[in-house]
Design a protein around this motif. Sequence first.
Motif, mmCIF file in Angstrom:
data_model
loop_
_atom_site.group_PDB
_atom_site.id
_atom_site.type_symbol
_atom_site.label_atom_id
_atom_site.label_comp_id
_atom_site.label_asym_id
_atom_site.label_seq_id
_atom_site.Cartn_x
_atom_site.Cartn_y
_atom_site.Cartn_z
ATOM 1 N N GLY A 511 0.803 -0.996 0.110
ATOM 2 C CA GLY A 511 0.052 0.260 -0.068
ATOM 3 C C GLY A 511 0.806 1.223 0.208
ATOM 4 O O GLY A 511 0.179 2.094 -0.288
ATOM 5 N N GLY A 512 2.212 1.228 0.102
ATOM 6 C CA GLY A 512 2.897 2.394 0.260
ATOM 7 C C GLY A 512 3.444 2.622 -1.259
ATOM 8 O O GLY A 512 2.884 1.358 -2.326
ATOM 9 N N TYR A 513 4.491 2.984 -1.746
ATOM 10 C CA TYR A 513 4.213 3.569 -2.851
ATOM 11 C C TYR A 513 5.429 4.852 -2.617
ATOM 12 O O TYR A 513 5.915 5.180 -2.004
ATOM 13 N N LEU A 514 6.177 5.040 -3.846
ATOM 14 C CA LEU A 514 7.149 5.507 -4.632
ATOM 15 C C LEU A 514 6.938 7.142 -5.268
ATOM 16 O O LEU A 514 6.297 7.164 -5.857
ATOM 17 N N ILE A 515 7.875 8.004 -4.719
ATOM 18 C CA ILE A 515 7.562 9.598 -5.764
ATOM 19 C C ILE A 515 9.443 9.277 -6.608
ATOM 20 O O ILE A 515 10.334 10.061 -6.013
ATOM 21 N N ILE A 516 8.820 9.339 -7.633
ATOM 22 C CA ILE A 516 10.344 8.586 -8.089
ATOM 23 C C ILE A 516 10.685 10.436 -9.666
ATOM 24 O O ILE A 516 9.431 10.936 -10.668
ATOM 25 N N ASP A 517 11.717 11.329 -9.041
ATOM 26 C CA ASP A 517 11.620 12.763 -9.941
ATOM 27 C C ASP A 517 12.967 12.645 -10.204
ATOM 28 O O ASP A 517 14.567 12.677 -9.820
ATOM 29 N N ARG A 518 13.275 13.206 -11.368
ATOM 30 C CA ARG A 518 14.279 13.479 -11.636
ATOM 31 C C ARG A 518 14.401 15.038 -12.556
ATOM 32 O O ARG A 518 13.587 16.136 -13.049
ATOM 33 N N THR A 519 16.365 15.163 -12.062
ATOM 34 C CA THR A 519 16.451 17.052 -12.423
ATOM 35 C C THR A 519 17.699 16.634 -12.806
ATOM 36 O O THR A 519 18.177 15.870 -13.764
ATOM 37 N N GLU A 520 18.336 17.688 -13.136
ATOM 38 C CA GLU A 520 19.544 18.395 -14.136
ATOM 39 C C GLU A 520 20.625 17.577 -13.254
ATOM 40 O O GLU A 520 21.096 16.374 -13.736
ATOM 41 N N ALA A 521 20.989 17.485 -11.843
ATOM 42 C CA ALA A 521 22.064 16.914 -11.049
ATOM 43 C C ALA A 521 21.647 15.428 -10.218
ATOM 44 O O ALA A 521 22.679 14.703 -10.922
ATOM 45 N N MET A 522 20.434 15.518 -10.169
ATOM 46 C CA MET A 522 20.316 13.847 -9.331
ATOM 47 C C MET A 522 18.766 13.278 -9.674
ATOM 48 O O MET A 522 18.147 13.944 -9.979
ATOM 49 N N THR A 523 18.548 12.019 -8.749
ATOM 50 C CA THR A 523 17.003 11.581 -9.011
ATOM 51 C C THR A 523 16.526 11.137 -7.593
ATOM 52 O O THR A 523 17.924 11.075 -6.806
ATOM 53 N N VAL A 524 16.143 11.417 -7.243
ATOM 54 C CA VAL A 524 15.568 11.861 -5.750
ATOM 55 C C VAL A 524 14.309 11.069 -6.444
ATOM 56 O O VAL A 524 12.834 10.874 -7.000
ATOM 57 N N ILE A 525 14.124 10.096 -5.221
ATOM 58 C CA ILE A 525 12.797 8.382 -4.842
ATOM 59 C C ILE A 525 12.923 9.546 -2.938
ATOM 60 O O ILE A 525 13.254 9.225 -2.559
ATOM 61 N N ASP A 526 10.559 9.517 -3.663
ATOM 62 C CA ASP A 526 10.464 9.456 -1.843
ATOM 63 C C ASP A 526 9.669 8.580 -0.996
ATOM 64 O O ASP A 526 9.325 8.348 -2.624
ATOM 65 N N VAL A 527 10.242 7.740 -0.209
ATOM 66 C CA VAL A 527 9.647 6.889 -0.238
ATOM 67 C C VAL A 527 8.384 7.394 0.929
ATOM 68 O O VAL A 527 8.150 8.217 1.632
ATOM 69 N N ASN A 528 6.920 6.479 0.640
ATOM 70 C CA ASN A 528 6.372 7.064 1.454
ATOM 71 C C ASN A 528 4.725 5.769 1.810
ATOM 72 O O ASN A 528 5.204 4.787 1.123
ATOM 73 N N THR A 529 4.582 5.857 3.127
ATOM 74 C CA THR A 529 3.267 4.724 3.874
ATOM 75 C C THR A 529 2.209 4.569 2.985
ATOM 76 O O THR A 529 1.429 3.700 2.608
ATOM 77 N N GLY A 530 1.890 5.900 2.687
ATOM 78 C CA GLY A 530 0.916 5.534 2.004
ATOM 79 C C GLY A 530 -0.685 4.868 1.956
ATOM 80 O O GLY A 530 -1.406 5.442 3.260
ATOM 81 N N LYS A 531 -1.324 3.908 1.510
ATOM 82 C CA LYS A 531 -2.686 3.199 2.305
ATOM 83 C C LYS A 531 -2.403 1.966 3.708
ATOM 84 O O LYS A 531 -3.254 1.313 3.849
ATOM 85 N N SER A 532 -0.600 1.131 3.673
ATOM 86 C CA SER A 532 0.036 0.760 4.563
ATOM 87 C C SER A 532 -0.186 1.516 5.943
ATOM 88 O O SER A 532 0.335 2.929 6.761
ATOM 89 N N VAL A 533 -1.311 0.406 6.946
ATOM 90 C CA VAL A 533 -1.476 1.023 8.230
ATOM 91 C C VAL A 533 -0.696 0.566 9.358
ATOM 92 O O VAL A 533 -0.538 0.650 10.071
ATOM 93 N N GLY A 534 0.615 -1.442 8.617
ATOM 94 C CA GLY A 534 0.442 -2.050 10.002
ATOM 95 C C GLY A 534 -0.152 -2.521 10.385
ATOM 96 O O GLY A 534 -1.663 -2.596 11.186
ATOM 97 N N LYS A 535 0.302 -3.300 11.849
ATOM 98 C CA LYS A 535 -0.187 -4.162 12.834
ATOM 99 C C LYS A 535 -0.248 -4.200 14.501
ATOM 100 O O LYS A 535 -0.921 -4.188 14.893
ATOM 101 N N SER A 536 0.797 -4.017 14.238
ATOM 102 C CA SER A 536 1.599 -3.532 16.359
ATOM 103 C C SER A 536 1.950 -2.486 15.917
ATOM 104 O O SER A 536 1.714 -1.362 16.975
ATOM 105 N N ASN A 537 2.792 -2.029 15.595
ATOM 106 C CA ASN A 537 3.479 -0.409 16.022
ATOM 107 C C ASN A 537 4.264 0.070 14.829
ATOM 108 O O ASN A 537 3.889 0.009 13.792
ATOM 109 N N LEU A 538 4.881 1.385 14.915
ATOM 110 C CA LEU A 538 4.593 2.454 14.080
ATOM 111 C C LEU A 538 6.106 1.984 13.554
ATOM 112 O O LEU A 538 6.091 2.062 12.638
#
Length: 641
Positions: A511-538
Motif C-alpha cells: 500500500g505504500g508508494y514511491l515518487i521518482i523525480d528527475r532533476t538536472e543534477a540527480m534523481t530523487v526518490i521519496d518513500v511514503n507509507t500511503g495506504k499501509s497502516v501496519g499491525k502492531s506499532n509504527l
Amino acid sequence: MTDEARDPQAEQAGEGSAEARPRPRRRRRGGRGRSRGGSSSAQQQESTQKEPAKGSAEESADQTAGQDAATTNEASGKSGASTTPSGRTRKRSGSRRRRSSSSSSRSATKQPQPDVPMSDAGDGSAPSEGPASETKPKAGEDGQKPQETPSTRRRRRRRRRKPGERTENGDAAERSASTADASAAGAATAATAAIESVAARTPTRTSRAARRGSADRRRRRPTVHAPRRTDKTMLITEHLDRLQIAVVEGRELVEHYVTRTGGRSMVGNVYLGRVQNVLPGMEAAFVDIGRGRNGVLYAGEVSYDEDVDAGQRRIEQALKPGQSVIVQVTKDPLRGKGARLTAQISLPGRYLVYVPDGGASGISRRLPDAERERLRRIVKKIRPSEAGVIVRTAAEGADEEDLAADLERLKKMWEQARRKGRRGKAPKALYEEPDLVERVVRDVFSPSEFQEIVTDSSEVFENVGRYLRDVAPELSDRLRLHEGTLPLFEEFHVSEQIHKALERKVWLPSGGYLIIDRTEAMTVIDVNTGKSVGKSNLEETVVGTNLEAAGEIARQLRLRDIGGIIVIDFIDMLFERNRADVIRRLQEALSQDKTRSQVFDITPLGLLEMTRKKVSAGLLEAFSETCPTCEGRGILITHDV
C-alpha cells in the motif's frame, strides 16, 4: 575617589575609635571594566597602595587591638575610604582575591618605605597620601625591578595575545585604522596574489590520484552475493521504428533496452581522433572524432609515458592541438554534452575483456569464490605478458579452450584497428561495436541464468543464431522464434509493465508508494507509507515499508536505466539496526544489477545517497520528448507582472 565595601573584621578591630565613620556606598560589581588603553600602571599603583592597609588588617588578629585599630583607622582616614580593602576583595572576582592575599603576605614582612606621591595616569585623580600610597620603586629607580604578581603576569600575557587592545594613549585605535586602510587599498592585489598562489601550489587531479596511497582511498564495501536467478528469459521484438529487448524474471520485467531502427550507440567504439584544443584549467582536451560534437578527454583518461613522474603528469604535456590520438567512447552524448572519451582502450568479448596497453588482470566479483579460483589458474596460462585480461561473469563454466579462442579473436580485432590507425587520417573510426541485439546477447545472456531467447523477428532470429554458432554453439538450441497469436510483449505482460515504469508514482504491494523525480543534477526518490497502516506499532510499519521499497527501488533503477547521483528519502527509523537492514536489503537487490553502483550510509536527515554508472539515455528519454510549451518544467508561467 573610590568607594569601598564594608568589612566586618575591620569594624570589630576599630571598636572604641573616637572617629565617626559614615556608611559608604557599595561598589558596582562591574568595577573591573576599566579602559584598555592606560589601565596597566594604574592597576599596579592601586594594588601597591592597598597592600599596607590590608596587611595591617590581618595583623590585627595577632597583635593588640588598640594599636592596630588606630593604625587601621588612620590609614583609612587618609585614603578617604571608610573600611579596609579586605571587604572589597570579598566582592570581587577570585583572581583579585588571590592577588590581594599574595600582596598582603609580602607587605607583612617588608620594611616601611618613604612616602612617594603617585597619581593615576589612567583617570587623572589627585595623589594619595599616607601608608596607602606607599609603593616600591619603578623599573630604573635605584636599579630595582618591580616585583611581579600572578595578576601582573596574566595581564602581560593578555597584552601579548591582543596587542591592539592593550596599548596606551589611543595607539590601538590608530593602528587599527591604519591597518584597515591598508587592507582596503590592497584588496585587489591581495586577491590576485592569492589566486595565483593557490594555482601554483594546488596539484592536478591526476597527480593527486597518482600520489594517493591505499589508506586515502575509499574503502570498498564487502561484496553482497544475492541468490542468482535461473528463470530469466530474453525477449526481442521489432515494432514500428523501435527495436526493444526485455529481460524478465518469471513474469516480472527487470531490464529493458530500446533503440530506434538505424540508430546505434557510440559506446565502445574506437576512433582515431584529432585534438582540437587543450584546456589546462579544466584538465581536459576536446577531440574531434568525426561524429558531430567534439568528445571530451579528461586528464585522468590519458595514457602517459612511463618515464613521466606520476606527480608531474599534466594533460598539456601529453597532448597538443592538432595531434592524432586513439580514443574510445565510454559515454554517449547527452543533452548539450559531448561524448566521454578515454585513451585506455579495452575490447569486450564473450568471456573476456582485452586491455591492449594494460598489464593487470581481474575476475568478475559476481562469481563464486571457487569459480574465481578456477578461472584465475586458466588466465595465468593464456594471458599475454604485454596486455591485460579481465574475465567476465559469462565465463562461468567455460573451459580453457573457450577462453583461449575468445582471447585470440579479440587480439585479431585489435591488430586490425591498429593497422587502420597507421594507414588512416584523423578523424576516422577504427573499431565499432555491433548492433544492440548482438551486444546485449554478448554482455547479458548467460547460460547459468537464462532459459531461452525468444524473438518475433526472423531477421533478428538469423543474426542471433549466427552469432551463437560462432562463439557458443552449445547455446544455439536456446533460441526460439515466437509464432503465437498475441504479440510477444503482450503475451509476457511486458507492455503494461513498461507503461507503469514511465509513471512518476510506483505503488508497493503493501500500500505504500514511491515518487521518482528527475532533476538536472540527480534523481530523487521519496518513500511514503500511503495506504499501509501496519499491525502492531509504527516502527514495524515503517521498517516493513522501507524494506519493501528498497527492493523495488533497485528494480526501478535497472528498468528505467537511471544513472548518476541518486538520493533516497526513506521513512525515518528510530533504531540503527533497522537502518542497517534497509541498506543491506538495497545492496542485495543491486547485486543483481550488472551496472556498477555504490551505496553510502543513511545521513542524519534520513537520506541515503548512492551512485549508479550512467552510460546512455534511460527509458523515459526513449519514450518521451520535451514539451514545447513549458520546455520540460511542467508549469506555465504567467508573465503579467
